[in-house]
Design a protein around this motif. Sequence first.
Motif, PDB file in Angstrom:
ATOM      1  N   MET A  76       2.986 -36.917   5.515  1.00 46.07           N
ATOM      2  CA  MET A  76       2.243 -37.084   4.257  1.00 46.07           C
ATOM      3  C   MET A  76       2.584 -38.390   3.602  1.00 46.07           C
ATOM      4  O   MET A  76       1.811 -38.906   2.766  1.00 46.07           O
ATOM      5  N   ASP A  77       3.718 -39.051   3.936  1.00 42.82           N
ATOM      6  CA  ASP A  77       4.111 -40.320   3.314  1.00 42.82           C
ATOM      7  C   ASP A  77       3.222 -41.480   3.760  1.00 42.82           C
ATOM      8  O   ASP A  77       3.139 -42.504   3.062  1.00 42.82           O
ATOM      9  N   PHE A  78       2.542 -41.363   4.923  1.00 44.50           N
ATOM     10  CA  PHE A  78       1.740 -42.496   5.443  1.00 44.50           C
ATOM     11  C   PHE A  78       0.305 -42.460   4.934  1.00 44.50           C
ATOM     12  O   PHE A  78      -0.488 -43.365   5.229  1.00 44.50           O
ATOM     13  N   ALA A 129      -5.169 -39.127  -2.912  1.00 44.54           N
ATOM     14  CA  ALA A 129      -3.813 -39.449  -2.488  1.00 44.54           C
ATOM     15  C   ALA A 129      -2.789 -38.902  -3.493  1.00 44.54           C
ATOM     16  O   ALA A 129      -1.743 -38.358  -3.121  1.00 44.54           O
ATOM     17  N   ILE A 130      -3.133 -39.096  -4.808  1.00 44.84           N
ATOM     18  CA  ILE A 130      -2.214 -38.565  -5.842  1.00 44.84           C
ATOM     19  C   ILE A 130      -2.102 -37.041  -5.749  1.00 44.84           C
ATOM     20  O   ILE A 130      -1.027 -36.462  -5.837  1.00 44.84           O
ATOM     21  N   ALA A 131      -3.310 -36.426  -5.535  1.00 44.80           N
ATOM     22  CA  ALA A 131      -3.312 -34.959  -5.417  1.00 44.80           C
ATOM     23  C   ALA A 131      -2.513 -34.520  -4.203  1.00 44.80           C
ATOM     24  O   ALA A 131      -1.764 -33.526  -4.248  1.00 44.80           O
ATOM     25  N   LEU A 132      -2.682 -35.304  -3.107  1.00 44.93           N
ATOM     26  CA  LEU A 132      -1.909 -34.965  -1.910  1.00 44.93           C
ATOM     27  C   LEU A 132      -0.424 -35.129  -2.153  1.00 44.93           C
ATOM     28  O   LEU A 132       0.391 -34.314  -1.674  1.00 44.93           O
ATOM     29  N   ASP A 133      -0.059 -36.215  -2.904  1.00 37.20           N
ATOM     30  CA  ASP A 133       1.373 -36.384  -3.213  1.00 37.20           C
ATOM     31  C   ASP A 133       1.915 -35.196  -4.043  1.00 37.20           C
ATOM     32  O   ASP A 133       3.031 -34.718  -3.817  1.00 37.20           O
ATOM     33  N   GLU A 134       1.068 -34.788  -5.009  1.00 37.21           N
ATOM     34  CA  GLU A 134       1.509 -33.644  -5.834  1.00 37.21           C
ATOM     35  C   GLU A 134       1.658 -32.371  -4.993  1.00 37.21           C
ATOM     36  O   GLU A 134       2.612 -31.621  -5.137  1.00 37.21           O
ATOM     37  N   LEU A 165       2.215 -32.318  -1.827  1.00 36.34           N
ATOM     38  CA  LEU A 165       3.371 -32.495  -0.972  1.00 36.34           C
ATOM     39  C   LEU A 165       4.666 -32.184  -1.722  1.00 36.34           C
ATOM     40  O   LEU A 165       5.557 -31.507  -1.214  1.00 36.34           O
ATOM     41  N   ALA A 166       4.768 -32.684  -2.989  1.00 36.40           N
ATOM     42  CA  ALA A 166       5.974 -32.410  -3.787  1.00 36.40           C
ATOM     43  C   ALA A 166       6.119 -30.907  -4.062  1.00 36.40           C
ATOM     44  O   ALA A 166       7.213 -30.334  -4.003  1.00 36.40           O
ATOM     45  N   ARG A 171       8.531 -25.726  -2.920  1.00 31.68           N
ATOM     46  CA  ARG A 171       8.449 -24.358  -2.411  1.00 31.68           C
ATOM     47  C   ARG A 171       9.374 -24.168  -1.221  1.00 31.68           C
ATOM     48  O   ARG A 171      10.031 -23.117  -1.083  1.00 31.68           O
ATOM     49  N   ASP A 172       9.400 -25.160  -0.333  1.00 30.45           N
ATOM     50  CA  ASP A 172      10.309 -25.051   0.805  1.00 30.45           C
ATOM     51  C   ASP A 172      11.765 -24.966   0.352  1.00 30.45           C
ATOM     52  O   ASP A 172      12.558 -24.167   0.881  1.00 30.45           O
ATOM     53  N   ALA A 173      12.095 -25.782  -0.650  1.00 35.62           N
ATOM     54  CA  ALA A 173      13.476 -25.754  -1.163  1.00 35.62           C
ATOM     55  C   ALA A 173      13.792 -24.406  -1.813  1.00 35.62           C
ATOM     56  O   ALA A 173      14.868 -23.847  -1.620  1.00 35.62           O
ATOM     57  N   ASP A 174      12.788 -23.929  -2.601  1.00 38.22           N
ATOM     58  CA  ASP A 174      13.004 -22.628  -3.248  1.00 38.22           C
ATOM     59  C   ASP A 174      13.140 -21.507  -2.209  1.00 38.22           C
ATOM     60  O   ASP A 174      13.978 -20.607  -2.362  1.00 38.22           O
TER      61      ASP A 174
END
Length: 419
Positions: free
Chosen positions: A1-3, A57-62, A64-65, A70-73
């Motif tokens: 997702m970073d690219f 892209a901004i929505a995708l970044d959001e 992704l974050a 969620r993965d961390a939680d």
Amino acid sequence: MDFVLPLVLGIVIGVVLGVVIGLQLGRRSGVTAVAHDALREQLTAAEVRVAQAEARAIALDEQLALARQRDADRESRERQEGRVLEALAPVASTLRAMQVKVDELEQQRSRQHGELSQQLRTATEAEERLRATAESLASALRNNATRGVWGETQLRTLVESAGLLNRVDFFLQESIDADGAARRPDMVLRLPGGKSIAVDAKVPYNSYIEASAIPATATGEEEARRGSLLADHARRVKAHVDQLAAKNYFTGLDSSPEFTIAFIPNEPLLAAALEKDPALLEYAFSKRIALASPVSFWAVLKTIAFTWQQEVLTDEAKMLFDLSKELYARVAKLAEHADALGGAIERSVKAYNQFASSLETRVLVTARRLDGLDESKVIPAPRSIDEQPRQLTAAELTEALADADSVDSVALDTPPAPE
């Protein structure tokens, strides 16, 4: 997702460069104003698409974050759940053991429930049999004849349990003559000294039986009816006292106390009557009637039995005293005979000794002087007796002899009565 963002920026920059290059080439080649407007429109559309691409892209970044969060939680929850499961492992083991115990208890409960159900069925059947027996007994006791026989049986059992004997210490259904009329009390108790007491064993039952069929916890009309039946029972007992007092059993007995015992073969019968009529006992005493329940009457019977035992002991003691006096008199007479026999023996010994002395000192001296006699035929010297008869020394015998001597001396000193 970073690219994604650099790729979009590259595309936008490429489009803008393409438009700029196209405009420059158009100017150089003399492109018309219409073409120039079209290019502008394409540039505007490209800018719009670039803005949309940036927004996406901004929505995708959001997103992704958010996905990373969620993965961390989820990882944190998994770690916490793992720690909780590790901590709960002993609890789980305990719960499994508890479950096994609960299963065992459930099996025991089911088995005990079955046994309890069987016991309840057995108790219900026994209660039903008891109820039928009680109803049969109650119906039988409503009959006066049956009730009388039952009372007499209870009375006889109680008297025999106290240690009294039939036709010795008591008599059943003995006919007597009281006040010029033939009477027949249920029992006549014999007392020491030729005394007697009459006992009656009849008692009214019907009202009490009907009242007993109503529970004590009844209310309303049932409670009132039960109280009325018990009051009627008390009145019937009082009427029975009047009837018994009119018979005057004690007038037909020799040396009888002036009262009659009314034996009531059931404690609750008397208790119910006294509860409804507290003055009933005093009223019965005034009529010379003693109301006796099994407990109180048994105490009276044991007292009578103990009195008979003491009477027997007294008779035996008197007989023993008479025998001892007779034996003592005969021993005294025997002592007199022994003393007379001792005197006779002593006189015989003295006479023998005198005979022996005379034979030795006089007869033999003269006989030895006879010449020509064979010495072997000479009469031998007699043997003297040195022993004396034994004197009586026992206190009983010497006292008896002294008493006999005193009696003899008094008889000798007393002049004969004139004829």
